[in-house]
Design an enzyme around this catalytic site. Structure first.
Site, PDB file in Angstrom:
ATOM      1  N   ALA A  23       0.811  -1.226   0.000  1.00 56.63           N
ATOM      2  CA  ALA A  23       0.000   0.000   0.000  1.00 56.63           C
ATOM      3  C   ALA A  23       0.841   1.271   0.000  1.00 56.63           C
ATOM      4  CB  ALA A  23      -0.915  -0.017   1.219  1.00 56.63           C
ATOM      5  N   TYR A 195       5.213 -14.269 -14.871  1.00 52.48           N
ATOM      6  CA  TYR A 195       4.337 -13.230 -14.276  1.00 52.48           C
ATOM      7  C   TYR A 195       2.875 -13.595 -14.565  1.00 52.48           C
ATOM      8  CZ  TYR A 195       2.011  -8.712 -13.555  1.00 52.48           C
ATOM      9  OH  TYR A 195       1.150  -7.712 -13.128  1.00 52.48           O
TER      10      TYR A 195
END
Ligand SMILES: NC(=O)c1ccc[n+]([C@@H]2O[C@H](COP(=O)([O-])OP(=O)(O)OC[C@H]3O[C@@H](n4cnc5c(N)ncnc54)[C@H](OP(=O)(O)O)[C@@H]3O)[C@@H](O)[C@H]2O)c1
Length: 328
Positions: A23, A195
């Site tokens: 965050a 990924y």
């Protein structure tokens, strides 16, 4: 906001507890900030205390500016209800430390946003022996969700797990024999493929978890935030084709800023109309289709078993957690 879909500006109670991983910057920063500005208590689960504390200072300054502008939906607290807790998704032990500390706080948990991620990293392995993107993007956050599930199940109605995946999940394969990529060397390791796989696994996790959470108060959704200008490029600056793709996206105005990139996550976390909604992959705040690989139930179950094997090996998944995960 223009004509596009965004999240409703509704006030949230301070007692609503939300964890956002990763965050301190990018999409996670905006997600945490907006949910906190709407009133909830947000825990920033980040690996760097310094970066998280800087982010919290910036969030409060931006909150002041939004209050001055009288932005709709922003609460009038003197300070945001935000906290830092250390979480390094490249270490299963760090995830366990986070869980222990969170449990000791005796808090409820209403929303878990699994946002932390790294993209197109070169071939690398964690101390626990897993491919880095597999562990950071998927395995660690599966472990986090698994251990926090018993708390979420007793935190009242409408608890949500939001998995920040990617359209890159379409560029993937499902092959347990090479899931860790140890057959490859630095040159042959497909950075986009691995990924994409980690992002595919998050969507598969959504289906497997929801199957076990049917009739419970906890729902799992996943999403693609868009192509967003963040620090996500830091691990593939050397890959000219990817950098070119992003430059072209920017040129054609397709790239979003971090706030726009966070709208789908925020909507999935707070929109009361989505209470009880599960098994949805959102793009631009709207349900979207997923790659057929992600919907294969047999593969989902194989991945589920493989994941639990990985975690049981290090004694990270005790029997009571497995029972709760299995819906018992
Ligand atoms: N940007 C895009 O175009 C895009 C597109 C599709 C999906 N996504 C997904 O969106 C999510 C957020 O990405 P972003 O674009 O906001 O990227 P970003 O700006 O690079 O932010 C990634 C966040 O994840 C954190 N993180 C990385 N490794 C971590 C670890 N080992 N432990 C804990 N936290 C870790 C970072 O912390 P540090 O700052 O400490 O490194 C940062 O807070 C990712 O899951 C990404 O795959 C992004």
């Amino acid at each position: 906001m223009g004509g596009h879909l965004s999240f409703p500006r509704a006030t949230l109670p301070k007692e609503r507890i939300v964890i956002v991983t990763g965050a301190n910057t990018g999409i996670g920063y905006e997600t945490a900030k907006w949910i906190a500005m709407m009133g909830a208590t947000v825990i920033l689960a980040c690996r760097s205390e310094e970066r998280a504390k800087e982010a919290m200072t910036r969030m409060n300054a931006e909150f002041e500016a939004e209050k001055d502008r009288k932005t709709e939906g922003v609460v009038d607290y003197s300070e945001l209800s935000i906290e830092f807790m250390k979480l390094d998704c490249a270490s299963l032990q760090s995830v366990m430390d986070f869980i222990k500390k969170f449990k000791e706080s005796g808090r409820q948990l209403h929303v878990l946003v699994c946002n932390a991620g790294i993209a197109l990293h070169k071939q690398a392995y964690t101390a626990e022996g897993y491919e880095l993107m597999f562990q950071v993007n998927y395995l660690s956050q599966y472990l986090l969700a698994a251990h926090l599930l018993p708390i979420m199940k007793t935190s009242g109605e409408d608890c949500r797990i939001v998995l920040v995946s990617s359209e890159a999940h379409r560029l993937s394969e499902f092959n347990l024999d090479r899931i860790q990529g140890k057959q490859f060397n630095e040159q042959s390791f497909g950075r986009m493929l691995f990924y994409g796989n980690s992002k595919l696994f998050q969507i598969m996790q959504m289906y497997s978890m929801n199957r076990r959470l049917l009739n419970s108060n906890v729902t799992v959704v996943s999403l693609h935030p868009g192509i967003v200008e963040t620090e996500v490029t830091r691990n593939f600056k050397d890959m000219t084709s990817m950098s070119l793709l992003l430059s072209v996206s920017k040129f054609f105005g397709k790239a979003k800023n971090p706030f726009e990139g966070a709208e789908t996550s925020i909507n999935a976390a707070v929109n009361s109309d989505l209470k009880g909604v599960r098994d949805v992959y959102y793009v631009d705040c709207k349900p979207s289709n997923v790659n057929s690989l992600a919907r294969n139930t047999q593969s989902q179950e194989s991945l589920w078993a493989y994941t639990q094997d990985c975690l049981k090996k290090g004694a990270f998944l005790p029997d009571d957690i497995v029972k709760c995960l299995e819906g018992e």
